[in-house]
Design a protein around this motif. Structure first.
Motif, PDB file in Angstrom:
ATOM      1  N   GLY A  98      -2.708  -1.584  -9.218  1.00 41.58           N
ATOM      2  CA  GLY A  98      -1.994  -2.829  -9.050  1.00 41.58           C
ATOM      3  C   GLY A  98      -0.507  -2.792  -8.555  1.00 41.58           C
ATOM      4  N   VAL A  99      -0.179  -1.342  -7.803  1.00 47.24           N
ATOM      5  CA  VAL A  99       1.250  -1.499  -7.407  1.00 47.24           C
ATOM      6  C   VAL A  99       1.556  -2.350  -6.268  1.00 47.24           C
ATOM      7  CG1 VAL A  99       2.850   0.045  -6.362  1.00 47.24           C
ATOM      8  CG2 VAL A  99       1.602   0.749  -8.287  1.00 47.24           C
ATOM      9  N   GLN A 100       2.684  -3.090  -6.267  1.00 55.14           N
ATOM     10  CA  GLN A 100       2.849  -4.187  -5.287  1.00 55.14           C
ATOM     11  C   GLN A 100       3.340  -3.811  -3.959  1.00 55.14           C
ATOM     12  OE1 GLN A 100       5.597  -7.216  -7.188  1.00 55.14           O
ATOM     13  NE2 GLN A 100       4.413  -7.253  -8.901  1.00 55.14           N
ATOM     14  N   ARG A 101       4.047  -2.553  -3.758  1.00 53.15           N
ATOM     15  CA  ARG A 101       4.303  -2.098  -2.730  1.00 53.15           C
ATOM     16  C   ARG A 101       4.679  -0.735  -2.615  1.00 53.15           C
ATOM     17  NH1 ARG A 101       6.013  -3.279   2.512  1.00 53.15           N
ATOM     18  NH2 ARG A 101       5.687  -5.347   1.972  1.00 53.15           N
ATOM     19  N   LEU A 133      -2.974  -1.774   1.551  1.00 56.65           N
ATOM     20  CA  LEU A 133      -1.875  -2.049   0.580  1.00 56.65           C
ATOM     21  C   LEU A 133      -0.915  -2.572   1.489  1.00 56.65           C
ATOM     22  CD1 LEU A 133      -2.150   0.982  -1.802  1.00 56.65           C
ATOM     23  CD2 LEU A 133      -3.298  -1.631  -2.000  1.00 56.65           C
ATOM     24  N   ALA A 134       0.271  -3.349   0.762  1.00 59.91           N
ATOM     25  CA  ALA A 134       1.558  -3.548   1.214  1.00 59.91           C
ATOM     26  C   ALA A 134       2.462  -2.330   1.386  1.00 59.91           C
ATOM     27  CB  ALA A 134       2.207  -4.686   0.397  1.00 59.91           C
ATOM     28  N   LEU A 185      11.774  -2.817  -2.787  1.00 62.67           N
ATOM     29  CA  LEU A 185      11.919  -4.124  -3.388  1.00 62.67           C
ATOM     30  C   LEU A 185      11.697  -5.125  -2.456  1.00 62.67           C
ATOM     31  CD1 LEU A 185      15.274  -3.215  -5.029  1.00 62.67           C
ATOM     32  CD2 LEU A 185      13.055  -3.123  -6.171  1.00 62.67           C
ATOM     33  N   HIS A 186      11.302  -4.812  -1.205  1.00 61.58           N
ATOM     34  CA  HIS A 186      10.854  -5.539  -0.118  1.00 61.58           C
ATOM     35  C   HIS A 186       9.687  -6.683  -0.536  1.00 61.58           C
ATOM     36  CE1 HIS A 186      10.671  -7.095   4.135  1.00 61.58           C
ATOM     37  NE2 HIS A 186       9.433  -6.939   3.957  1.00 61.58           N
ATOM     38  N   GLY A 187       9.694  -7.898  -0.620  1.00 61.06           N
ATOM     39  CA  GLY A 187       8.815  -8.574  -1.095  1.00 61.06           C
ATOM     40  C   GLY A 187       7.767  -9.088   0.018  1.00 61.06           C
ATOM     41  N   GLY A 188       6.771  -9.606  -0.485  1.00 60.33           N
ATOM     42  CA  GLY A 188       5.517  -9.960   0.459  1.00 60.33           C
ATOM     43  C   GLY A 188       4.648  -8.882   0.656  1.00 60.33           C
ATOM     44  N   GLN A 189       3.584  -9.444   1.242  1.00 65.20           N
ATOM     45  CA  GLN A 189       2.407  -8.510   1.558  1.00 65.20           C
ATOM     46  C   GLN A 189       2.506  -7.663   2.822  1.00 65.20           C
ATOM     47  OE1 GLN A 189       0.062  -7.364  -0.929  1.00 65.20           O
ATOM     48  NE2 GLN A 189       1.869  -8.321  -2.367  1.00 65.20           N
TER      49      GLN A 189
END
Length: 258
Positions: A98-101, A133-134, A185-189
């Motif tokens: 579940g890593v976001q980026r 993924l993002a 640290l860049h937000g969003g998908q």
């Protein structure tokens, strides 16, 4: 507080990413096949043994991770051939965790050079670009250390090579680390890609003379041809991104620090 994993965190670029992220106040977990000795670790970072080739320890190492920077590298042989596969494995493990980026460090215009090392880097970038993924891909120019290493190797046999018609836009690992952490640290998908080069484009002959002066070498700066596809790639300036200069440390600054 962001938990940032650095895959290949004990290598040249990876260690710089770990140091930058720790200094910025983030929680950092360095992943590598072998744990470094205590004197090679960045204070404040956690070091975890994980093998992307076999998968051993990888899922546990990525548990709770918010973002990931992949800075693995290999120069030749089986290790180089395995790099693209390990990038795919990294993305799969990040998806499970579940890593976001996920951020990849690769080389500017690697796909335009037929050299095996560059083709492996291009394959890694393609995996990130095509992933669901993002992801962010950072296309960087050569490190100061690389060009300095070329000069040092040649000086051992009395010649400091200056390839004809070749320029570099070398970047410090510290300046590049700042770019990689910012992308993590860049937000969003959405997906993103950035290019990052050093603050100055310099001819190799000029750099060779600067290295000779700084080191006190008695070797002779010698203009040499660089045949083959890699030579053509460099002479065409495809290793340069003057419109994407970042950081402040020039090759001369790096030499002065050394």
């Amino acid at each position: 507080m962001t938990l940032l994993a650095v895959v290949g965190g004990t290598g040249l670029a990876g260690r710089a990413v770990v140091a930058h992220a720790v200094a910025a106040g983030h929680q950092v977990r360095s992943l590598s096949r072998h744990l470094p000795p205590a004197d090679k670790r960045v204070a404040g970072a956690d070091y975890v043994q994980a093998d992307l080739r076999t998968g051993a320890g990888v899922d546990a190492a990525l548990k709770g991770v918010d973002a990931l920077v992949e800075a693995m590298d290999a120069r030749a042989g089986a290790a180089l051939q395995a790099l693209p596969v390990m990038s795919v494995a990294t993305l799969a493990a990040a998806d499970r965790a579940g890593v976001q980026r996920c951020v990849l460090l690769t080389i500017v215009r690697a796909g335009e050079c037929r050299m095996g090392y560059y083709q492996a880097q291009a394959a890694r970038a393609l995996s990130y670009e095509q992933s669901g993924l993002a992801t962010s891909v950072v296309y960087a120019t050569q490190f100061h250390n690389l060009v300095g290493g070329i000069f040092a190797a040649g000086a051992k046999v009395g010649i400091i090579p200056a390839f004809k018609g070749v320029s570099f836009q070398t970047i410090s690992t510290a300046d590049l680390a700042a770019v990689l952490v910012a992308q993590a640290l860049h937000g969003g998908q959405e997906k993103s890609s950035v290019r990052a080069g050093g603050p100055a484009v310099q001819g190799m002959h000029e750099m060779a003379n600067a290295w000779k002066l700084a080191t006190g070498s008695k070797a002779l700066v010698t203009a040499l041809p660089l045949p083959g596809s890699f030579g053509a790639f460099l002479r065409a300036g495809k290793n340069l991104v003057p419109d994407a200069a970042v950081g402040t440390e020039t090759f001369s600054d790096w030499l002065a620090e050394k």
